[in-house]
Enzyme design. Structure first.
Site, PDB file in Angstrom:
ATOM      1  N   ASN A   7       0.866  -1.170   0.000  1.00 31.42           N
ATOM      2  CA  ASN A   7       0.000   0.000   0.000  1.00 31.42           C
ATOM      3  C   ASN A   7       0.909   1.229   0.000  1.00 31.42           C
ATOM      4  OD1 ASN A   7      -1.806   2.041   0.464  1.00 31.42           O
ATOM      5  ND2 ASN A   7      -2.769   1.088   2.251  1.00 31.42           N
ATOM      6  N   ARG A  63      -2.481  -2.132  -3.612  1.00 28.34           N
ATOM      7  CA  ARG A  63      -3.680  -1.315  -3.430  1.00 28.34           C
ATOM      8  C   ARG A  63      -3.567  -0.130  -4.381  1.00 28.34           C
ATOM      9  NH1 ARG A  63      -5.009   3.208   0.726  1.00 28.34           N
ATOM     10  NH2 ARG A  63      -7.189   3.504   0.210  1.00 28.34           N
ATOM     11  N   HIS A 152     -12.835   3.093  -0.400  1.00 26.18           N
ATOM     12  CA  HIS A 152     -12.846   2.145   0.720  1.00 26.18           C
ATOM     13  C   HIS A 152     -13.523   0.831   0.331  1.00 26.18           C
ATOM     14  CE1 HIS A 152     -12.795   5.621   3.903  1.00 26.18           C
ATOM     15  NE2 HIS A 152     -11.567   5.189   3.668  1.00 26.18           N
ATOM     16  N   ARG A 213     -11.496  16.042   6.635  1.00 26.53           N
ATOM     17  CA  ARG A 213     -12.247  16.398   5.421  1.00 26.53           C
ATOM     18  C   ARG A 213     -13.685  16.726   5.801  1.00 26.53           C
ATOM     19  NH1 ARG A 213     -10.943  10.950   2.681  1.00 26.53           N
ATOM     20  NH2 ARG A 213      -8.686  11.061   2.535  1.00 26.53           N
ATOM     21  N   GLU A 361      -7.943  -4.822   5.109  1.00 26.91           N
ATOM     22  CA  GLU A 361      -7.891  -4.588   3.669  1.00 26.91           C
ATOM     23  C   GLU A 361      -6.780  -5.396   3.022  1.00 26.91           C
ATOM     24  OE1 GLU A 361      -8.304  -0.375   4.988  1.00 26.91           O
ATOM     25  OE2 GLU A 361      -8.966  -0.093   2.914  1.00 26.91           O
TER      26      GLU A 361
END
Ligand code: ADP
Length: 432
Positions: A7, A63, A152, A213, A361
């Site tokens: 990742n 990823r 996601h 965010r 993940e």
């Protein structure tokens, strides 16, 4: 299979070597402070390869944040795919270039090992048109790729599958709302196994309140900000992406634990931030129950979803009318991790089950990568050779290479290609 999962972020590289049969992590590491004249992604990948040296790496899973409209499945990487991922850079300028740096470095470091890209957007490829379309000029939207993609996806898909397993029911029968609440946060309506709504859109800025965010707001607000004297595109982007959310509202930071501590002391901006966050998540649960025409379970995951007891309680307040009844004691006591991935926090009488799931993940990327790589290993007893076909060439793995060119470990280079480590070979295969 042993899959090295990479990742690659802007300044860090997370890696995990996963045994997909045992569903176990063999090696894990994090290389930080990459770039800015220091170590490169290639250095970090060399570290990951060295750390995994005690094992044979069967495949590498990358990823990749944005696969655009094209990549809706895990994809075996070849130069053509890498170029197509490059074309998705305008959709995710903060992420895809770093993912690509990792891919290039890994291809060079582990030549001959199948490399597979797993896209954060792919799980949401099933969003129906009505859910993915912004109500703007359709021709312009089509030309610029302006639609909701969602992110996601790997996490939503993983926790949905784990939830179904824990509930003892096929995913195809269930209507779930999965809530990935970490520093980034998104909700997903997983209807009979497919994503049919999700809260992030063209970019990861839309939807829930996040660490820094803003999530949903009136586009008119953005225009208003841009008209402020001295405002620039960059300053507004930075405000909405890095100085909003929990951090912007509270002035305390993006870590919910700090906000909870300050709120307990009576710090009003922290209390407001927590209230706005939980209100927004609750709103999405209600909306998604309506979108799916029902709800079987709510699934919490991510740093906040897995650990923030009080936040889970707040989010689920007022949802009794939907059939959600939280068991306060269970909610306070649960701990989930790699060994115990799923815990239930709803009361026995709750019509809608509430689960907390430890997301993984990397495990999901490893499993998908192993599936793609296993597809390459079909050299049949009858001499049939497993191929993956691209537009202008075919892929062969080591077993297929042996079947076609017995005794040869490597192909014979004829001319180098522009991608590091790749070359045009002397050997030729006719596909009839
Ligand atoms: P990322 O999206 O960067 O992977 P994580 O999923 O690790 O982030 O989530 C980070 C968030 O989880 C932080 O806001 C942190 O405050 C929150 N978190 C972790 N543990 C707790 C806890 N015990 N209580 C409240 N919040 C927590």
């Amino acid at each position: 299979m042993k899959v090295l999962v990479l990742n690659s972020g802007s300044s860090s590289l997370k890696y995990k070597l996963v045994d997909t049969e045992a569903r176990r992590t063999l090696v894990a590491g994090l290389a930080e402070r990459l770039g800015r004249g220091g170590r490169t992604h290639a250095d970090a990948i060399a570290e990951a390869v060295a750390a995994s040296a005690a094992h044979r790496v069967d495949a590498v899973g990358h990823r990749v944040v944005h696969g655009g409209a094209r990549f809706v499945h895990p994809t075996l990487l070849d130069p053509e795919c890498v170029a197509a991922i490059e074309e998705c850079v305008p959709l995710a300028p903060a992420h895809n270039p770093h993912n690509l740096a990792g891919i290039r470095a890994a291809c060079a470091a582990l030549p001959g090992v199948p490399q597979v890209a797993v896209f954060d957007t792919a799980f949401h490829a099933t969003l129906p048109r009505r859910a993915r379309t912004y109500a703007i000029d359709g021709v312009l939207a089509e030309r610029l790729g302006l639609r909701r993609y969602g992110f996601h996806g790997t996490s939503h898909a993983f926790v949905a599958a784990e939830a179904a397993r824990a509930l003892g029911r096929p995913l195809e029968e269930l209507r779930l709302v999965t809530l990935h609440l970490g520093n980034g946060a998104s909700a997903c309506a997983v209807e009979r196994g497919s994503s049919t709504e999700t809260s992030m859109g063209l970019t990861p800025l839309e939807g829930l309140v996040m660490g820094s965010r803003c999530g949903d707001l009136d586009p008119g607000l953005v225009l208003r900000l841009l008209r402020e004297p001295g405002a620039s595109l960059d300053s507004v982007e930075e405000l909405l992406g890095s100085r909003s959310g929990l951090a912007g509202l509270s002035g305390v930071g993006n870590d919910l634990r700090d906000l909870e501590a300050r709120a307990a002391e009576g710090h009003d901006p922290s209390r407001l931030a927590i209230a706005v966050f939980s209100h927004r998540v609750r709103k999405y649960i209600g909306a998604y129950a309506a979108v799916m025409g029902g709800l079987d379970a709510v699934v919490f995951t991510g740093g906040i979803g897995q650990n923030a007891v009080a936040m889970r309680r707040r989010i689920l307040q007022r949802l009794e009318f939907l059939g959600v009844v939280l068991d306060e004691a269970r909610n306070a006591a649960v701990r989930v991790d790699e060994a115990q991935r799923v815990a239930e926090v709803s009361a026995p009488e709750s019509r809608v089950r509430v689960l907390v799931v430890a997301t993984d993940e990397e495990l999901r990327i490893a499993e998908l990568t192993a599936e793609v790589a296993a597809g390459l290993h079909r050299v049949g007893a009858d001499g049939a050779v497993g191929l993956a076909v691209s537009r202008a060439h075919v892929h062969l793995d080591a077993a297929s290479l042996q079947a076609l060119f017995p005794g040869r470990e490597r192909l014979t280079p004829r001319a180098p290609l522009s991608q590091p480590g790749l070359f045009l070979a002397e050997e030729r295969v006719d596909v009839l």
